[in-house]
Design an enzyme around this catalytic site. Sequence first.
Site, PDB file in Angstrom:
ATOM      1  N   ASP A  10       1.056  -1.365  -0.071  1.00 55.85           N
ATOM      2  CA  ASP A  10      -0.094   0.349  -0.229  1.00 55.85           C
ATOM      3  C   ASP A  10       0.848   1.233  -0.010  1.00 55.85           C
ATOM      4  OD1 ASP A  10       0.271   0.440   2.526  1.00 55.85           O
ATOM      5  OD2 ASP A  10      -1.523   0.340   3.278  1.00 55.85           O
ATOM      6  N   CYS A  67       3.346  -2.606   4.159  1.00 59.51           N
ATOM      7  CA  CYS A  67       2.505  -1.389   4.208  1.00 59.51           C
ATOM      8  C   CYS A  67       3.369  -0.769   5.001  1.00 59.51           C
ATOM      9  CB  CYS A  67       1.108  -2.355   4.996  1.00 59.51           C
ATOM     10  SG  CYS A  67       0.822  -3.116   6.144  1.00 59.51           S
ATOM     11  N   GLY A  68       2.455  -0.293   6.462  1.00 66.08           N
ATOM     12  CA  GLY A  68       3.237   0.885   6.850  1.00 66.08           C
ATOM     13  C   GLY A  68       3.518   0.278   8.028  1.00 66.08           C
ATOM     14  N   THR A  69       3.263  -0.683   8.850  1.00 65.82           N
ATOM     15  CA  THR A  69       3.566  -1.220   9.789  1.00 65.82           C
ATOM     16  C   THR A  69       3.607  -3.024   9.413  1.00 65.82           C
ATOM     17  OG1 THR A  69       1.385  -2.066  10.557  1.00 65.82           O
ATOM     18  CG2 THR A  69       2.331   0.081  11.977  1.00 65.82           C
ATOM     19  N   GLY A  70       3.277  -3.381   8.302  1.00 70.98           N
ATOM     20  CA  GLY A  70       3.438  -4.638   8.316  1.00 70.98           C
ATOM     21  C   GLY A  70       1.926  -5.148   8.368  1.00 70.98           C
ATOM     22  N   GLY A  72      -1.427  -5.202   8.890  1.00 71.66           N
ATOM     23  CA  GLY A  72      -2.380  -5.067   8.310  1.00 71.66           C
ATOM     24  C   GLY A  72      -2.745  -5.986   6.610  1.00 71.66           C
ATOM     25  N   HIS A 100      11.432 -23.210   9.867  1.00 75.82           N
ATOM     26  CA  HIS A 100      10.064 -24.029  10.694  1.00 75.82           C
ATOM     27  C   HIS A 100       8.334 -23.624  10.045  1.00 75.82           C
ATOM     28  CE1 HIS A 100      12.484 -23.939  14.418  1.00 75.82           C
ATOM     29  NE2 HIS A 100      13.025 -24.472  13.209  1.00 75.82           N
ATOM     30  N   ASN A 101       8.710 -22.701   9.466  1.00 73.62           N
ATOM     31  CA  ASN A 101       7.323 -22.468   9.179  1.00 73.62           C
ATOM     32  C   ASN A 101       6.807 -22.273   7.488  1.00 73.62           C
ATOM     33  OD1 ASN A 101       7.948 -19.465  11.305  1.00 73.62           O
ATOM     34  ND2 ASN A 101       6.688 -20.597  11.679  1.00 73.62           N
ATOM     35  N   ARG A 111       7.256   1.923   7.209  1.00 74.58           N
ATOM     36  CA  ARG A 111       7.521   2.738   8.066  1.00 74.58           C
ATOM     37  C   ARG A 111       8.687   2.315   9.666  1.00 74.58           C
ATOM     38  NH1 ARG A 111       1.815   4.831   7.980  1.00 74.58           N
ATOM     39  NH2 ARG A 111       1.547   5.936   5.384  1.00 74.58           N
ATOM     40  N   ARG A 134      10.143 -32.552  11.746  1.00 74.08           N
ATOM     41  CA  ARG A 134       8.613 -32.101  12.301  1.00 74.08           C
ATOM     42  C   ARG A 134       8.222 -30.995  12.142  1.00 74.08           C
ATOM     43  NH1 ARG A 134      12.987 -30.527  14.921  1.00 74.08           N
ATOM     44  NH2 ARG A 134      13.336 -28.358  16.010  1.00 74.08           N
ATOM     45  N   HIS A 135       8.753 -30.215  11.574  1.00 68.53           N
ATOM     46  CA  HIS A 135       8.269 -28.803  11.030  1.00 68.53           C
ATOM     47  C   HIS A 135       6.859 -28.993  10.315  1.00 68.53           C
ATOM     48  CE1 HIS A 135      10.968 -27.055  13.399  1.00 68.53           C
ATOM     49  NE2 HIS A 135      11.996 -27.680  13.077  1.00 68.53           N
ATOM     50  N   ARG A 138       3.382 -29.674  11.277  1.00 66.31           N
ATOM     51  CA  ARG A 138       3.105 -28.173  12.036  1.00 66.31           C
ATOM     52  C   ARG A 138       2.701 -27.180  10.750  1.00 66.31           C
ATOM     53  NH1 ARG A 138       8.542 -28.095  16.209  1.00 66.31           N
ATOM     54  NH2 ARG A 138       7.137 -29.896  17.390  1.00 66.31           N
TER      55      ARG A 138
HETATM   56  C1  RB5 Z   1      -2.102   2.918   6.253  1.00 65.75           C
HETATM   57  O1  RB5 Z   1      -2.055   4.231   6.395  1.00 65.75           O
HETATM   58  C2  RB5 Z   1      -1.498   1.914   7.078  1.00 65.75           C
HETATM   59  O2  RB5 Z   1      -2.400   2.031   8.509  1.00 65.75           O
HETATM   60  C3  RB5 Z   1      -0.918   0.711   6.159  1.00 65.75           C
HETATM   61  O3  RB5 Z   1      -0.110   1.100   5.835  1.00 65.75           O
HETATM   62  C4  RB5 Z   1      -0.894  -0.468   7.378  1.00 65.75           C
HETATM   63  O4  RB5 Z   1       0.130  -0.163   8.863  1.00 65.75           O
HETATM   64  C5  RB5 Z   1      -1.801  -1.177   8.106  1.00 65.75           C
HETATM   65  O5  RB5 Z   1      -1.655  -2.010   8.681  1.00 65.75           O
END
Ligand code: RB5
Length: 148
Positions: A10, A67-70, A72, A100-101, A111, A134-135, A138
């Site tokens: 995004d 995304c901003g935080t990864g 969402g 493992h995954n 960000r 074993r992985h 799972r």
């Molecule tokens: C967008 O502003 C922000 O919410 C999105 O990039 C993300 O961080 C959501 O988890």
Amino acid sequence: MAETIAFAADHGGFELKNLLVEKVRAEGFEPLDLGTYSTDSVDYPDMAAKLAEAIKSGKASRGVLCCGTGIGISIAANRFPFIRAALIHDAFGARLCREHNDANVIVFGGRTIGTEVAYDCLHIFLTTAFAGGRHARRVEKLATIAKE
Ligand code: RB5
């Protein structure tokens, strides 16, 4: 033939995604850039769905989401039963999400992570094999849960 790696982001992950596209190209992989292509606001679930479709159809074998935080875009991606998306912040996590995954998608917060750390993590993700054993049991249980 080079392995195709799909990318989607995004607006919060747009800049990092562009850098990572060039990084995988330089490492000999074939990037498939599904957008977004500007800093205009878009919704992360839509971008996760684009990447999931590319993996489902076989256009790409693995993927990278930003995304901003990864957060969402990870939540969105993991709603698809064939996706195992791992939000990664360090080299240890990048290695273990493969060993493992058997993660098939790596996720970064544009960000929250430094570019060089993301480069390292992506390299490790792309070059580390699933350990099986074993992985595997799972990971198979993840698929069972997804069917329920
Ligand atoms: C967008 O502003 C922000 O919410 C999105 O990039 C993300 O961080 C959501 O988890």
